[in-house]
Every structure is written in C-alpha cells, then in structure tokens.
Design a protein around this motif. Structure first.
Motif, short mmCIF file in Angstrom:
data_model
loop_
_atom_site.label_atom_id
_atom_site.label_comp_id
_atom_site.label_asym_id
_atom_site.label_seq_id
_atom_site.Cartn_x
_atom_site.Cartn_y
_atom_site.Cartn_z
N ASP A 31 -44.23 63.49 -49.18
CA ASP A 31 -45.44 62.74 -48.86
C ASP A 31 -44.97 61.38 -48.39
O ASP A 31 -44.33 60.64 -49.14
CB ASP A 31 -46.33 62.61 -50.11
CG ASP A 31 -47.57 61.77 -49.83
OD1 ASP A 31 -48.19 61.96 -48.76
OD2 ASP A 31 -47.92 60.92 -50.67
N THR A 32 -45.25 61.06 -47.15
CA THR A 32 -44.75 59.81 -46.60
C THR A 32 -45.78 59.16 -45.69
O THR A 32 -46.57 59.83 -45.04
CB THR A 32 -43.42 60.02 -45.83
OG1 THR A 32 -42.92 58.76 -45.42
CG2 THR A 32 -43.59 60.91 -44.62
N ARG A 33 -45.77 57.86 -45.70
CA ARG A 33 -46.50 57.07 -44.71
C ARG A 33 -45.42 56.22 -44.06
O ARG A 33 -44.86 55.32 -44.68
CB ARG A 33 -47.56 56.19 -45.36
CG ARG A 33 -48.33 55.37 -44.35
CD ARG A 33 -49.55 54.73 -44.96
NE ARG A 33 -50.08 53.68 -44.13
CZ ARG A 33 -50.75 53.85 -42.99
NH1 ARG A 33 -50.98 55.06 -42.55
NH2 ARG A 33 -51.19 52.83 -42.31
N HIS A 72 -49.23 59.45 -41.70
CA HIS A 72 -49.23 59.80 -43.12
C HIS A 72 -49.14 61.31 -43.18
O HIS A 72 -50.05 62.02 -42.79
CB HIS A 72 -50.49 59.30 -43.82
CG HIS A 72 -50.47 59.58 -45.28
ND1 HIS A 72 -51.59 59.71 -46.02
CD2 HIS A 72 -49.44 59.76 -46.14
CE1 HIS A 72 -51.27 59.96 -47.29
NE2 HIS A 72 -49.96 59.99 -47.37
N THR A 109 -48.09 64.81 -45.46
CA THR A 109 -47.77 65.53 -46.70
C THR A 109 -47.41 66.94 -46.26
O THR A 109 -48.27 67.70 -45.83
CB THR A 109 -48.97 65.54 -47.66
OG1 THR A 109 -49.35 64.19 -47.92
CG2 THR A 109 -48.60 66.22 -48.96
N HIS A 120 -44.25 54.29 -47.55
CA HIS A 120 -44.40 55.05 -48.79
C HIS A 120 -43.60 56.36 -48.62
O HIS A 120 -43.61 56.96 -47.56
CB HIS A 120 -45.89 55.38 -49.03
CG HIS A 120 -46.13 56.44 -50.03
ND1 HIS A 120 -46.04 56.22 -51.38
CD2 HIS A 120 -46.43 57.75 -49.90
CE1 HIS A 120 -46.29 57.35 -52.02
NE2 HIS A 120 -46.54 58.28 -51.15
#
Length: 185
Positions: free
Chosen positions: A100-102, A121, A123, A180
C-alpha cells in the motif's frame, strides 16, 4: 531510515503471537537470555556491563532515548524467530504480500506515450514470487535502493502491465517520492 526494509519488518511483526516486552528491564533480560550473557549485550548496545546488570535487576528503569531506541530495535529483531520465519515462508510460497503506497511513480515508455511522473495511491496484492524476492534480498543485506527497485519491478508487472495483458512496451517503473508505504502479509 529504511522505508522498504522497515516496512517489510513491520509486516512480519504483525504475525507475532505475543507482545514484545515493553519495560527496559524485561527487554534487557530477554537480550541477556538470547545472547547468553551481559557482556555480549553491553557490547551490542554500546554500554557498560554493569549498566546491563542494573537494568536486569530493575535498579535502572528508564533508559536514555537513544538507548531505548537501540534496545527496542534489537529486541524486535530477535523476537519470535520461528513465527517470523513461518510468516515469511507463507508469504513467499502461498500468501503473497500486499503493498500500500502513496508515491510519485514514473516510468520509461516508448516515444509518443506519456511518461510523466504523478502521485498515485496504490494498494496491490503481489503474488508470492515477489514476496520471496523482497524477503530474500532483505536477508542478503540489499540496500534500500535495491528493495525499492524490486518493489517497482513488481508493481510494473502486476499493476501497470497486468500480467502481460497491457502496457507491453513499458520499460521501467520507478519511485521518485514516497509519501506512504506499508506492507501487509
């Protein structure tokens, strides 16, 4: 600070069946038991052997912030090794890993298509072979850059190319800014 390495460690730590010791005395006693002596713990934490003994006996209760961070990191690195190994094995053989990344992701594509970086964003559930590659690289001491490249390559193949069904001419995906990042098993 290692974003990818720490993220992989935190994902594995979610599999722990018992909580990590919280107090400095309990953490110190655990390390003394694991390393079979106060001298080895003292050398690892860069403190005196007498200080280790005082923590073990609860004569000192509150460590300095830098020592508290080192102590917690060392305990977490050694806590429940069999549970940790099983979680990695399960992710690498059957379960896979979720990223899960932004982040700002850019890519290299043929001339005529857009390759401008943009924040996304995502996932994405990555198949087990990608989890295996990430954990194997981490265990071999791969740099943060190498872990980032492996994750970007996995996203390229799973998300951007959808297993070969689209964007076949896409050459490279890269992380440029990460806001993130979290892994989950």
């Amino acid at each position: 600070m290692s974003t990818f390495g720490d993220g992989l460690d935190q994902a594995v730590q979610k599999a722990f069946t018992r909580p990590v010791p919280k107090s400095a005395g309990a953490q110190m006693r655990y390390l003394v038991k694991q390393l079979k002596g106060t001298k080895a713990v003292a050398q690892m934490l860069r403190i005196s052997q007498r200080t280790v003994e005082r923590y073990v006996k609860d004569q000192i209760k509150k460590p300095r912030p830098d020592l508290a961070a080192r102590l917690e990191r060392e305990v977490k690195a050694r806590w429940q090794p069999q549970i940790r190994a099983k979680a990695k094995e399960r992710a690498a053989t059957t379960g896979g890993i979720v990223i899960d990344t932004r982040a700002r992701l850019g890519y290299t594509a043929p001339i005529g298509s857009t390759d401008q970086d943009r924040i996304r964003h995502l996932t994405v559930a990555l198949p087990p072979q990608y989890a295996a590659r990430l954990f194997e690289a981490q265990e071999q001491g791969a740099t943060e850059q190498r872990l980032q490249e492996l994750a970007a390559e996995a996203l390229k193949e799973v998300y951007f190319q959808d297993g070969g069904r689209r964007a076949g001419s896409l050459e490279e995906v890269r992380f440029t800014d990460i806001e993130h990042l979290e892994f989950d098993l």
